[in-house]
Scaffold this motif. Structure first.
Motif, PDB file in Angstrom:
ATOM      1  N   GLU A  19     -51.361  39.724 -41.365  1.00 55.91           N
ATOM      2  CA  GLU A  19     -52.616  39.016 -41.643  1.00 55.91           C
ATOM      3  C   GLU A  19     -52.915  38.007 -40.545  1.00 55.91           C
ATOM      4  N   ALA A  20     -54.109  38.073 -40.022  1.00 55.83           N
ATOM      5  CA  ALA A  20     -54.519  37.172 -38.945  1.00 55.83           C
ATOM      6  C   ALA A  20     -55.101  35.886 -39.527  1.00 55.83           C
ATOM      7  N   GLU A  21     -55.120  34.848 -38.698  1.00 47.51           N
ATOM      8  CA  GLU A  21     -55.702  33.575 -39.103  1.00 47.51           C
ATOM      9  C   GLU A  21     -57.017  33.356 -38.344  1.00 47.51           C
ATOM     10  N   GLY A  22     -57.702  32.271 -38.648  1.00 41.06           N
ATOM     11  CA  GLY A  22     -58.912  31.905 -37.903  1.00 41.06           C
ATOM     12  C   GLY A  22     -60.053  32.867 -38.095  1.00 41.06           C
ATOM     13  N   PHE A  23     -60.362  33.201 -39.353  1.00 43.22           N
ATOM     14  CA  PHE A  23     -61.438  34.142 -39.652  1.00 43.22           C
ATOM     15  C   PHE A  23     -62.767  33.692 -39.039  1.00 43.22           C
ATOM     16  N   ILE A  24     -63.118  32.427 -39.215  1.00 39.74           N
ATOM     17  CA  ILE A  24     -64.396  31.917 -38.711  1.00 39.74           C
ATOM     18  C   ILE A  24     -64.452  32.023 -37.186  1.00 39.74           C
ATOM     19  N   ILE A  25     -63.331  31.674 -36.527  1.00 42.36           N
ATOM     20  CA  ILE A  25     -63.284  31.759 -35.062  1.00 42.36           C
ATOM     21  C   ILE A  25     -63.555  33.189 -34.605  1.00 42.36           C
ATOM     22  N   SER A  26     -62.893  34.157 -35.259  1.00 36.51           N
ATOM     23  CA  SER A  26     -63.057  35.567 -34.888  1.00 36.51           C
ATOM     24  C   SER A  26     -64.496  36.026 -35.047  1.00 36.51           C
ATOM     25  N   VAL A  27     -65.114  35.666 -36.158  1.00 34.37           N
ATOM     26  CA  VAL A  27     -66.494  36.096 -36.427  1.00 34.37           C
ATOM     27  C   VAL A  27     -67.459  35.492 -35.410  1.00 34.37           C
ATOM     28  N   VAL A  28     -67.305  34.206 -35.124  1.00 35.86           N
ATOM     29  CA  VAL A  28     -68.205  33.528 -34.182  1.00 35.86           C
ATOM     30  C   VAL A  28     -68.058  34.106 -32.778  1.00 35.86           C
ATOM     31  N   VAL A  29     -66.801  34.263 -32.336  1.00 33.89           N
ATOM     32  CA  VAL A  29     -66.553  34.779 -30.985  1.00 33.89           C
ATOM     33  C   VAL A  29     -67.074  36.209 -30.836  1.00 33.89           C
ATOM     34  N   LEU A  30     -66.806  37.064 -31.815  1.00 34.37           N
ATOM     35  CA  LEU A  30     -67.265  38.457 -31.734  1.00 34.37           C
ATOM     36  C   LEU A  30     -68.790  38.544 -31.783  1.00 34.37           C
ATOM     37  N   THR A  31     -69.426  37.692 -32.557  1.00 32.61           N
ATOM     38  CA  THR A  31     -70.898  37.694 -32.638  1.00 32.61           C
ATOM     39  C   THR A  31     -71.508  37.300 -31.293  1.00 32.61           C
ATOM     40  N   ILE A  32     -70.952  36.250 -30.678  1.00 34.27           N
ATOM     41  CA  ILE A  32     -71.442  35.824 -29.363  1.00 34.27           C
ATOM     42  C   ILE A  32     -71.208  36.925 -28.330  1.00 34.27           C
ATOM     43  N   ALA A  33     -70.019  37.560 -28.389  1.00 30.65           N
ATOM     44  CA  ALA A  33     -69.680  38.624 -27.429  1.00 30.65           C
ATOM     45  C   ALA A  33     -70.628  39.811 -27.569  1.00 30.65           C
ATOM     46  N   ILE A  34     -70.937  40.188 -28.803  1.00 25.49           N
ATOM     47  CA  ILE A  34     -71.858  41.307 -29.030  1.00 25.49           C
ATOM     48  C   ILE A  34     -73.231  40.999 -28.443  1.00 25.49           C
ATOM     49  N   ALA A  35     -73.690  39.774 -28.624  1.00 28.05           N
ATOM     50  CA  ALA A  35     -74.999  39.373 -28.085  1.00 28.05           C
ATOM     51  C   ALA A  35     -74.994  39.450 -26.555  1.00 28.05           C
ATOM     52  N   LEU A  36     -73.926  38.954 -25.933  1.00 24.24           N
ATOM     53  CA  LEU A  36     -73.842  38.972 -24.465  1.00 24.24           C
ATOM     54  C   LEU A  36     -73.715  40.404 -23.938  1.00 24.24           C
ATOM     55  N   GLU A  37     -72.909  41.231 -24.613  1.00 28.92           N
ATOM     56  CA  GLU A  37     -72.749  42.627 -24.184  1.00 28.92           C
ATOM     57  C   GLU A  37     -74.067  43.384 -24.310  1.00 28.92           C
ATOM     58  N   THR A  38     -74.814  43.096 -25.364  1.00 31.28           N
ATOM     59  CA  THR A  38     -76.121  43.745 -25.544  1.00 31.28           C
ATOM     60  C   THR A  38     -77.079  43.349 -24.426  1.00 31.28           C
ATOM     61  N   PHE A  39     -77.000  42.093 -24.006  1.00 30.91           N
ATOM     62  CA  PHE A  39     -77.837  41.624 -22.895  1.00 30.91           C
ATOM     63  C   PHE A  39     -77.497  42.381 -21.607  1.00 30.91           C
ATOM     64  N   VAL A  40     -76.197  42.524 -21.318  1.00 27.28           N
ATOM     65  CA  VAL A  40     -75.766  43.260 -20.115  1.00 27.28           C
ATOM     66  C   VAL A  40     -76.188  44.724 -20.222  1.00 27.28           C
ATOM     67  N   LEU A  41     -76.034  45.302 -21.406  1.00 30.09           N
ATOM     68  CA  LEU A  41     -76.439  46.689 -21.626  1.00 30.09           C
ATOM     69  C   LEU A  41     -77.935  46.862 -21.373  1.00 30.09           C
ATOM     70  N   TYR A  42     -78.720  45.897 -21.827  1.00 32.66           N
ATOM     71  CA  TYR A  42     -80.179  45.935 -21.625  1.00 32.66           C
ATOM     72  C   TYR A  42     -80.511  45.884 -20.131  1.00 32.66           C
ATOM     73  N   LYS A  43     -79.840  44.981 -19.403  1.00 27.85           N
ATOM     74  CA  LYS A  43     -80.091  44.855 -17.965  1.00 27.85           C
ATOM     75  C   LYS A  43     -79.697  46.134 -17.231  1.00 27.85           C
ATOM     76  N   ALA A  44     -78.569  46.733 -17.614  1.00 28.95           N
ATOM     77  CA  ALA A  44     -78.132  47.981 -16.976  1.00 28.95           C
ATOM     78  C   ALA A  44     -79.100  49.112 -17.289  1.00 28.95           C
ATOM     79  N   GLY A  45     -79.579  49.165 -18.537  1.00 33.75           N
ATOM     80  CA  GLY A  45     -80.559  50.186 -18.911  1.00 33.75           C
ATOM     81  C   GLY A  45     -81.860  50.021 -18.148  1.00 33.75           C
ATOM     82  N   LYS A  46     -82.255  48.774 -17.935  1.00 34.34           N
ATOM     83  CA  LYS A  46     -83.467  48.496 -17.158  1.00 34.34           C
ATOM     84  C   LYS A  46     -83.301  48.960 -15.717  1.00 34.34           C
ATOM     85  N   GLU A  47     -82.102  48.762 -15.159  1.00 36.56           N
ATOM     86  CA  GLU A  47     -81.834  49.198 -13.788  1.00 36.56           C
ATOM     87  C   GLU A  47     -81.826  50.719 -13.685  1.00 36.56           C
TER      88      GLU A  47
END
Length: 331
Positions: free
Chosen positions: A112-140
């Motif tokens: 069992e892992a700890e820091g549930f809130i930390i994991s959710v916040v970090v993964l949410t931010i990462a998904i948003a940033l990855e989507t931004f990079v994906l959008y820029k690559a798709g535009k290119e």
């Protein structure tokens, strides 16, 4: 050294953006894993480290591939990008292996892992940033394919035009597509494990992320192995064949080759012309044809030679004009 930094200015921009953003994401995920011990977070950390290192290599390789030919390397350095990409995917392969192994351990011996809130916040931010990079690559991709679209086209239409993208841009797009999907998968696993107590789901997510990484490795490796050997671009062969046969002074095409050299194309054409043309007229025609071909997308090297028209048709496999390329540019 000054030449090296000058070449870097011409490196593939999407890969540089992706490398910088993925470095930040990798650090963020690594810190989160340190505090939580979450296996899905470990998988995502490995994924982001692999992506960041890979994309830095791609940026440098795409820049060095633009180096001008030398006496020792008269054909230029275009295929250097393919070689760099072949090496770069090995990094992703190693990270994918480690991700799968760690996921298997979590499935067989759930912790069992700890820091549930930390994991959710970090993964949410990462998904948003990855989507931004994906959008820029798709535009290119759309830009390199000469295709226009709406606001969502980089995330939708770009899939249909990936084959027209430069190798580096395609790699960034594929990696961030998997990274975005992996982030969503990891977030879902963390939520399920927390609210249901089914801890093995994090290991399953880690294995799935590793397998997606291996898919990128396999696809990029095969494409760049063909590029390193010297692959023909059949779509551009058809495009340039139409361009030449539409020219009033070209009677026929004897041979036509379009070879991929990293991000660029090398074209060799042997065409038949009227034998009554003078040497001066033929020389001017050769210059005009070379200039015409050089104006086409990604073409940076052209060799045009002539033969007298023999009255026979040699170029018979001319198909319809490819729709994904821009309209022909003529003089």
């Amino acid at each position: 050294m000054s030449e090296f930094f000058t070449l870097l200015k011409g490196g593939n921009k999407p890969s540089l953006y992706a490398a910088v953003i993925n470095t930040f994401i990798a650090i963020m995920k690594g810190v989160a894993f340190f505090f939580t011990g979450n296996v899905a977070m470990f998988a995502e950390t490995m994924h982001s480290i692999g992506d960041a290192a890979n994309q830095f290599f791609v940026f440098i390789g795409s820049a060095l591939s633009k180096k001008a030919p030398t006496k020792k390397f008269p054909n230029g350095f275009g295929r250097l990008l393919n070689i760099v990409l072949l090496g770069a995917v090995l990094i992703v392969g190693i990270m994918a292996y480690e991700t799968i192994i760690e996921g298997w351990h979590q499935m067989t011996h759930p912790i069992e892992a700890e820091g549930f809130i930390i994991s959710v916040v970090v993964l949410t931010i990462a998904i948003a940033l990855e989507t931004f990079v994906l959008y820029k690559a798709g535009k290119e991709i759309l830009h390199e394919a000469g295709v226009k679209g709406g606001a969502l086209a980089p995330l939708t239409t770009s899939f249909a035009h990936m084959n027209r993208a430069k190798p580096a841009t395609k790699l960034v797009f594929l990696e961030d597509l998997v990274a975005t999907a992996g982030g969503v998968l990891a977030l879902a696993a963390v939520l399920i494990a927390h609210y249901t107590g089914f801890l093995a789901i994090e290991g399953a997510a880690s294995i799935a992320i590793g397998l997606m990484m291996f898919y990128v490795v396999a696809r990029v490796f095969l494409e760049n192995a063909r590029g390193a050997i010297g692959e023909s671009d059949e779509q551009m062969v058809n495009h340039i064949a139409h361009l030449l046969t539409d020219h009033p002074d070209v009677k026929d095409i004897k041979t036509l080759e379009v070879i991929k050299e990293g991000e660029f194309l090398h074209v060799e054409a042997k065409v038949e012309i009227d034998h009554v043309l003078s040497v001066r007229e033929a020389d001017d025609l050769q210059d005009r044809l070379a200039e015409l071909i050089l104006s086409q997308p990604s073409v940076n090297d052209v060799l045009v030679s002539f033969d007298a028209d023999d009255g026979e048709t040699h170029w018979k496999h001319l198909s319809t004009r490819p729709e994904s390329l821009p309209p022909l540019e003529t003089n």
